[in-house]
Scaffold this active site. Structure first.
Site, mmCIF file in Angstrom:
data_model
loop_
_atom_site.group_PDB
_atom_site.id
_atom_site.type_symbol
_atom_site.label_atom_id
_atom_site.label_comp_id
_atom_site.label_asym_id
_atom_site.label_seq_id
_atom_site.Cartn_x
_atom_site.Cartn_y
_atom_site.Cartn_z
ATOM 1 N N TYR A 171 0.831 -1.197 -0.068
ATOM 2 C CA TYR A 171 0.024 0.068 -0.082
ATOM 3 C C TYR A 171 0.996 1.205 0.153
ATOM 4 O O TYR A 171 0.866 2.041 -0.737
ATOM 5 C CB TYR A 171 -0.831 -0.070 1.428
ATOM 6 C CG TYR A 171 -1.895 1.233 1.295
ATOM 7 C CD1 TYR A 171 -2.842 1.706 0.643
ATOM 8 C CD2 TYR A 171 -1.131 2.322 2.105
ATOM 9 C CE1 TYR A 171 -3.652 2.835 0.746
ATOM 10 C CE2 TYR A 171 -1.808 3.590 2.174
ATOM 11 C CZ TYR A 171 -3.148 3.667 1.478
ATOM 12 O OH TYR A 171 -3.647 5.073 1.385
ATOM 13 N N HIS A 172 1.772 1.401 0.884
ATOM 14 C CA HIS A 172 2.496 2.711 1.208
ATOM 15 C C HIS A 172 3.551 2.695 0.012
ATOM 16 O O HIS A 172 4.020 3.810 -0.127
ATOM 17 C CB HIS A 172 3.084 2.482 2.489
ATOM 18 C CG HIS A 172 2.220 2.749 3.571
ATOM 19 N ND1 HIS A 172 1.716 1.793 4.277
ATOM 20 C CD2 HIS A 172 1.878 4.144 3.910
ATOM 21 C CE1 HIS A 172 0.658 2.334 5.409
ATOM 22 N NE2 HIS A 172 0.785 3.831 5.282
ATOM 23 N N ASP A 544 6.404 11.916 12.497
ATOM 24 C CA ASP A 544 5.846 11.853 11.178
ATOM 25 C C ASP A 544 6.850 11.024 10.099
ATOM 26 O O ASP A 544 7.717 11.819 9.796
ATOM 27 C CB ASP A 544 5.424 12.920 10.320
ATOM 28 C CG ASP A 544 4.580 12.981 9.330
ATOM 29 O OD1 ASP A 544 4.170 11.756 8.591
ATOM 30 O OD2 ASP A 544 4.887 13.919 8.344
ATOM 31 N N HIS A 546 5.975 10.134 7.000
ATOM 32 C CA HIS A 546 5.417 10.487 5.684
ATOM 33 C C HIS A 546 6.417 11.331 5.008
ATOM 34 O O HIS A 546 6.281 12.374 4.998
ATOM 35 C CB HIS A 546 4.116 10.783 5.567
ATOM 36 C CG HIS A 546 3.024 9.824 5.583
ATOM 37 N ND1 HIS A 546 2.278 9.752 6.665
ATOM 38 C CD2 HIS A 546 2.833 8.608 4.791
ATOM 39 C CE1 HIS A 546 1.482 8.581 6.634
ATOM 40 N NE2 HIS A 546 1.559 8.096 5.550
#
Length: 672
Positions: A171-172, A544, A546
């Site tokens: 997914y990522h 974080d 991302h």
């Protein structure tokens, strides 16, 4: 009669990825979702829990309860699943570096409920490779991380046989820019690395290899190109069948079945005209449901407003209802595979299989997935793919409705009041969680907790399976941070390659092109400042992980002539300011997508002032509501960029403008 409807197939598991604030608030949300017809749970943990920190650690500041639920110890897990019958529940837990710890807490709570742990059903994501590549919640180096995964798989096969101990997660990878071929190849290479390690460990007898393979599941992404995505799922299934049969000798077709769950693409959700996200979500769901032979076993859908902030319960309900309408009102589940015999589909699947298998072979020649992580190859390929995609969007070659085409719009009643269009976590929530953690530590029996931690360190330094020592820690009241630090003491920590240095140039640089114009602005500014190079520090404060946006800014700034200082993820404001001063940078760019900007950005500004570097402009990018953006600018931030600002070259031009303004240079014509 051929093509006649038949009795409906059973629908896939329907989940909503959820969790926030506290265990109590999340428990209430789960019970409400189950009452609405959700058929499984999908637990979102907050970043401190995912990265092995207690809520009172300096790096946890501003992150507690924001992107998921904080679970610091057994008491939190008890409250999280209060009044939920775990023996009858199918629970997915999106957790990786600390997966063993969370599974141990879950097992102990289930035992306290009186459940037979052999009947527990669910999934721990537990895919550390994609954390190194795309999500950034890794803690330990690749070797020890693979050991944790191996030990968990061996334990569950023997003790929790219905549990999926790993959800190999492409997914990522797609979120980080992976093409369908890369998504298949990188995920399959991870699966090979994991299975090789499990079988080499000697913890599973030869006659149970099929049981191991049968519990390997996958978690994939489905983008809006739903025909290509559906073909991707069919290709996944074919390659998995071949690998498990030829490499591992698995004869039982049921053991070789490709089992996957899906969350459809959040990368493609837009802040501009967010109502368009609803149809995107529907199309993406069709990719993993239309084809019976490649249908997901579990589906969770994002909410229409995720590019704006944290979805509300109503928004999540809307996404659940999308699934329910398809499953219960349409005739989708009444037919065999509707694509069987299609020449178009077969041709596309065959091409994906051929290209993906070539990439898998290339990775194996490097020594496998772990070696390709450590060399930086996999990360560099993702950064390059993402750069190419962003360049196509900026050039208008890849169209996104409402973003780079059809941008005119009527006023949106859904976002008329942005402050109520998303859910926010109250700032005082973190203090309550920290206070509860301190009470837990004070009230537990300290002796057994310390003895359990000592036993964990000893086991980690040896070769025994770590699950029993972890269960002992869970029962003794050890906290998430204490468990992780005990393993850090033995295994150390790991900073993954950023992939920025190896990313190729992906945008046009001819005279008159936008990037050439920005380069000209950079050169003029350097000349007026007295030579050298413009230096940009790209920083990711907090937890974080991302990093996609930060990496793309770093690459484009490099291509525009900047010297870029980028040290990767998970830095404190103090570390960022120290680097900015030591490197004598002209601008600091902060990237935060977890919602912790209100805490961390002012801290960076205060520290710059204290260091006498208040003249360095600070820009911020992330998922930042309009009211928060205004507050950041009022606090001294020079510019705030959100997902609607998709033009990276234009952003780099704006950075040059802010550097000029901070150095009292006259503005240059905006050439991009």
């Amino acid at each position: 009669m051929s093509g006649a409807p038949r009795p409906k197939d059973r629908p896939w598991l329907m989940r909503t990825y959820a969790g926030h604030s506290t265990a109590e608030a999340s428990n209430e949300l789960y019970r409400r979702n189950l009452a609405k017809g959700q058929t499984g749970l999908s637990v979102a943990f907050d970043l401190p829990t995912q990265t092995g920190y207690d809520p009172d650690h300096i790096l946890a500041r501003g992150e507690v309860g924001r992107v998921g639920v904080p679970v610091s110890h057994l008491g939190d897990m008890r409250r999280l699943f209060q009044e939920i019958p775990l023996e009858r529940m199918n629970t997915s837990m999106t957790i990786n570096a600390t997966a063993m710890w969370l599974l141990a807490l879950y097992q102990v709570v289930a035992e306290e409920h009186g459940a037979d742990i052999a009947k527990l059903q669910g999934t721990t994501q537990n895919d550390i490779v994609k954390e190194y590549l795309s999500r950034g919640t890794h803690v330990f180096p690749p070797g020890p991380s693979l050991r944790l995964t191996t030990d968990m798989i061996a334990y569950t096969v023997h003790h929790i046989p219905k549990w999926n101990p790993i959800n190999i997660c492409s997914y990522h990878l797609q979120e980080a820019g992976a093409t369908p071929v890369q998504e298949i190849a990188f995920a399959m290479s991870t699966a090979i690395a994991v299975l090789d390690a499990v079988f080499a460990s000697g913890q599973v007898p030869e006659d149970r290899k099929g049981d191991v393979v049968a519990r390997i599941s996958f978690f994939v992404n489905a983008g809006v190109r739903f025909i290509e995505e559906m073909c991707k799922m069919r290709a996944f299934g074919r390659i998995w069948d071949r690998i498990t049969r030829e490499r591992y000798g698995i004869e039982n077709p049921k053991h070789r079945r490709f089992r996957y769950g899906v969350q459809v693409n959040s990368l493609g959700l837009t802040e501009a005209q967010p109502e368009n996200n609803v149809q995107r979500i529907v199309l993406e769901m069709l990719a993993v449901t239309l084809s019976k032979d490649a249908r997901a076993r579990a589906v969770q859908l994002p909410a229409w407003n995720e590019a704006l902030g944290l979805p509300r319960p109503w928004d999540q309900q809307w996404s659940l209802r999308i699934q329910q309408v398809l499953a219960h009102e349409s005739d989708l589940l009444e037919y065999d595979d509707i694509f069987e015999g299609s020449k178009v589909i077969e041709s596309k699947v065959a091409a994906l299989v051929e290209e993906a298998e070539a990439e898998i072979e290339r990775i194996q020649e490097m020594g496998g997935a772990m070696a390709a992580v450590e060399s930086g190859y996999l990360k560099a390929r993702l950064v390059a793919s993402h750069s190419e995609r962003r360049a196509r969007i900026e050039a208008g070659e890849e169209k996104i409705v409402g973003v780079n085409c059809y941008e005119s719009t009527e006023p949106n009643p859904l976002t008329a009041d942005l402050d109520t269009a998303i859910m926010t976590v109250a700032p005082e929530n973190e203090a309550r969680v920290v206070s509860a953690l301190h009470s837990w530590r004070e009230e537990r029996d300290e002796g057994p907790a310390q003895e359990a931690l000592a036993a964990l360190r000893k086991a980690a330094a040896g070769t025994e399976n770590l699950m029993e020592a972890t269960l002992r820690c869970a029962r003794a009241g050890v906290t998430t941070g204490e468990w992780a630090w005990a393993l850090r003491d033995v295994f150390g920590e790991y900073r993954a390659p950023t992939g920025v240095g190896g990313a190729p140039l992906t945008v046009a640089t001819e005279t008159g092109s936008p990037l050439a114009s920005v380069r000209e602005k950079v050169d003029k500014t350097v000349a007026e400042l007295g030579g050298g190079r413009l230096r940009l520090l790209v920083g990711k404060p907090g937890l974080d992980g991302h990093s996609n946006g930060a990496e793309q800014i770093a690459v484009r700034a490099r291509d525009a002539g900047f010297e870029v200082v980028y040290q990767g993820i998970r830095l404190t404001p103090e570390q960022i300011v120290s680097a900015a001063v030591a490197e004598d940078v002209h601008c600091v760019g902060l990237s935060i997508l977890s919602g912790s900007h209100a805490e961390l950005v002012p801290d960076v500004l205060d520290r710059l002032r204290a260091a006498g570097a208040q003249d360095i402009p600070v820009i911020v990018g992330g998922i930042i509501p309009a009211a928060d953006a205004a507050a950041l600018r009022a606090a001294g931030v020079a510019a705030v960029f959100t997902p609607k600002d998709f033009g990276i070259t234009e952003i780099i031009g704006r950075i040059v403008d802010e550097i000029r303004a901070a150095n009292t240079l006259p503005p240059l014509e905006v050439l991009v």
